[in-house]
Design a protein around this motif. Structure first.
Motif: not given
Length: 442
Positions: A35-64
Motif C-alpha cells: 500500500a502507498i499512503i499519501s495525503k495528496e489526492a493523486v497518484a505519484p507524479y514527477e514533482r519537478p514539473t510543477l516549477s516548470k511546464a505546469y506553469l507555462f502559459p501555453q502547452g502546460a503540463a497536466r496530469l496524467p
C-alpha cells in the motif's frame, strides 16, 4: 475503523513512492501486499514539473501526463497501473501518528494501518516565512510550491493577475525556475534573496554572474543581499486580523518597498521526520540509514529527502534533497528488501551526486562534489545566442565536480564520468584551456 494490514507500506506519495512501487512490481507482488499512503489526492507524479511546464502559459503540463516514472524515461504509472499490480493507493490520507515499535500508523480520521515492512518516503515540506515571524506572511497572495494543489492555486492567481507584478523570494532552484516561468507568463518579475549571489550552495560567483546577467537581459530584476522583513496590505488592520488579506507591498531590510500582485516564496525545505522523533536514530537533520536505507529500527527504511545515508564515493554520510536521489534510493531500498527475503545480498548504494535545472532556453547539469579550487571554461557570455560553458572543482590534485551549461547528452555523460572517476589534474591552467576536451580524454 477497521484495522488494515499490509506486508509493505510506503508512507508518502511523491516521486520516491512511485519508483519504489515500480521496483516492487519488477520483483513480483501478490495482490494486497503493498500500500502507498499519501495525503495528496493523486497518484505519484514527477514533482519537478510543477516549477516548470505546469506553469507555462501555453502547452502546460497536466496530469496524467507526468505521473512517475516518465521523468527518467520509464513507463508512466497511471492510477490504473497500481490496481493492475494489486497495489492499494490510499490517497487523501494524512498519517498523524507512527508507532514503529508496534508497526502501526494512525490517520487523521482515525484509520489504523499495520505493516511488516515500512518505507518512509515523506519527503520535505517548504519553509514558510511565518516560521520566522515575518509580519503579514499569512496573506492570501503569498504562494509556496511543493504539491500539485499549490501549483493549481498559483495557476489561478497567474490567470487572475495577468501581466501583474510578481516578487520571488529566494535565489535557489525554486527562485530561479519560478522567476523564469513568471517572466514567460509576461509578469514584471523581481527576485529577492539575502545571499551575495544566486544558488550559493552550488554556484561559484563566476557561474552565478552568468545567470544573474542572463536573467537581467530577460527583464528579471534582482535584489540580492537583502531580506524581506514584512508585508503591507494597505487595508484596515482590524479586518486583517480576522480575514486573510491581500498584500500590496513587500518591505525589505534595507528600507526599500516593492509592489507585488503575487509573491512566491522558495527559501528551502525541511525533511518530514516529525512522526519518527525519538523512535529512529537521526543524523544531520535526517533519519540515519545504512547503505541499503534500513534505519536503526528493523524492517523500517527511509528514502529520498528524509534519509541520511553513507555516501560511498566520498566516505561520509550525507542527506541529499534531489529527485534523482529520491528515485534511486527508493529503488535501492526495495532491492535490499527483496534480497533479504531471498537470502541474498545486494550491492551498497554507490551514488554520484547529480543536480540539474532548466529555465528559459538554459539547461545545466552538475555531477560530483563542489569543493576545492575551480576553473571555468567555454562561452559564458550571457549575451551569446547559445552560451555553453562549464566549471570543474579540483581538490588535492583530483577533479571532484563538473558543471556544464548547454551540454549535449553525450557531453553531460562525459562530465558525469569525470566526477565518478576523479582523474588527476596536474595543471589548472591547462585544464582551463582544454575544457570539455579534457573529458573526452578520460
Amino acid at each position: 475503523m477497521a484495522e488494515k494490514h499490509f506486508k509493505y507500506v510506503i508512507l508518502g506519495g511523491g516521486v520516491a513512492a512511485g519508483y519504489a512501487a515500480r521496483e516492487f512490481a519488477k520483483h513480483g507482488l501478490n495482490p494486497g501486499e503493498l500500500a502507498i499512503i499519501s495525503k495528496e489526492a493523486v497518484a505519484p507524479y514527477e514533482r519537478p514539473t510543477l516549477s516548470k511546464a505546469y506553469l507555462f502559459p501555453q502547452g502546460a503540463a497536466r496530469l496524467p501526463g507526468f505521473h512517475v516514472c516518465v521523468g527518467s524515461g520509464g513507463e508512466r504509472l497511471l492510477p490504473e497501473w497500481y490496481s493492475e499490480k494489486g497495489i492499494e493507493l490510499i490517497l487523501s490520507t494524512e498519517i498523524v501518528k507512527a508507532d514503529l515499535a508496534s508497526k502501526t500508523l494512525t490517520s487523521a480520521a482515525g484509520a489504523i494501518f499495520t505493516y511488516d515492512i515500512l518505507i518512509i518516503a515523506t519527503g520535505s515540506t517548504v519553509i514558510n516565512l511565518s516560521d520566522f515571524g515575518t509580519p503579514g506572511a499569512d496573506a492570501n497572495n503569498i504562494f509556496y510550491l511543493r504539491e500539485i494543489d499549490d501549483a493549481d492555486k498559483l495557476v489561478a492567481a497567474i490567470q487572475a493577475k495577468k501581466n501583474g507584478k510578481a516578487v520571488i523570494v529566494g535565489g535557489g532552484y525554486i527562485g530561479l525556475e519560478l522567476s523564469a516561468v513568471m517572466k514567460i507568463n509576461n509578469f514584471d518579475v523581481t527576485m529577492v534573496y539575502p545571499e551575495p549571489w544566486c544558488m550559493p550552495r552550488l554556484f561559484t560567483p563566476e557561474i552565478a554572474a552568468f545567470y544573474e546577467s542572463y536573467y537581467a537581459n530577460k527583464g528579471v530584476k534582482i535584489d540580492k543581499g537583502t531580506l524581506v522583513v514584512g508585508f503591507d496590505s494597505n487595508t484596515n488592520i482590524f479586518f486583517c486580523i480576522i480575514h486573510p488579506f491581500t498584500i500590496r507591498q513587500l518591505l525589505l531590510k534595507d528600507g526599500r518597498v516593492l509592489d507585488a500582485d503575487i509573491v512566491i516564496v522558495g527559501v528551502g525545505g525541511r525533511p518530514l521526520t516529525k512522526l519518527f522523533k525519538g523512535q529512529a536514530e537521526e543524523e544531520k537533520g535526517g533519519i540515519k540509514t545504512d547503505a541499503f536505507f534500513q534505519t536503526s529500527v528493523g524492517g523500517v527504511y527511509a528514502v529520498g529527502d528524509v534519509a541520511t545515508f553513507p555516501l560511498k564515493l566520498y566516505n561520509e554520510t550525507r542527506r541529499v534533497e534531489h529527485v534523482d536521489h529520491a528515485r534511486k534510493s527508493a529503488e535501492q531500498a526495495v532491492k535490499a528488501i527483496k534480497a533479504i527475503e531471498g537470502g541474498k545480498v545486494t550491492d551498497d548504494y554507490d551514488y554520484l551526486p547529480y543536480f540539474y535545472s532548466r529555465s528559459f532556453d538554459l539547461s545545466w547539469q552538475f555531477y560530483g562534489d563542489n569543493v576545492g579550487e575551480t576553473v571555468i571554461f567555454g562561452d559564458n557570455d550571457p549575451a551569446s545566442s547559445k552560451p555553453k560553458f562549464g566549471s570543474y572543482w579540483i581538490k588535492e590534485g583530483k577533479l571532484l565536480g563538473a558543471f556544464l551549461e548547454g551540454g549535449s547528452p553525450e557531453e553531460n555523460t562525459a562530465i558525469a564520468k569525470l566526477a565518478r572517476l576523479q582523474p588527476a589534474v596536474p595543471d589548472l591552467e591547462q585544464l582551463t584551456k582544454e575544457g570539455l576536451t579534457f573529458a573526452s580524454k578520460i
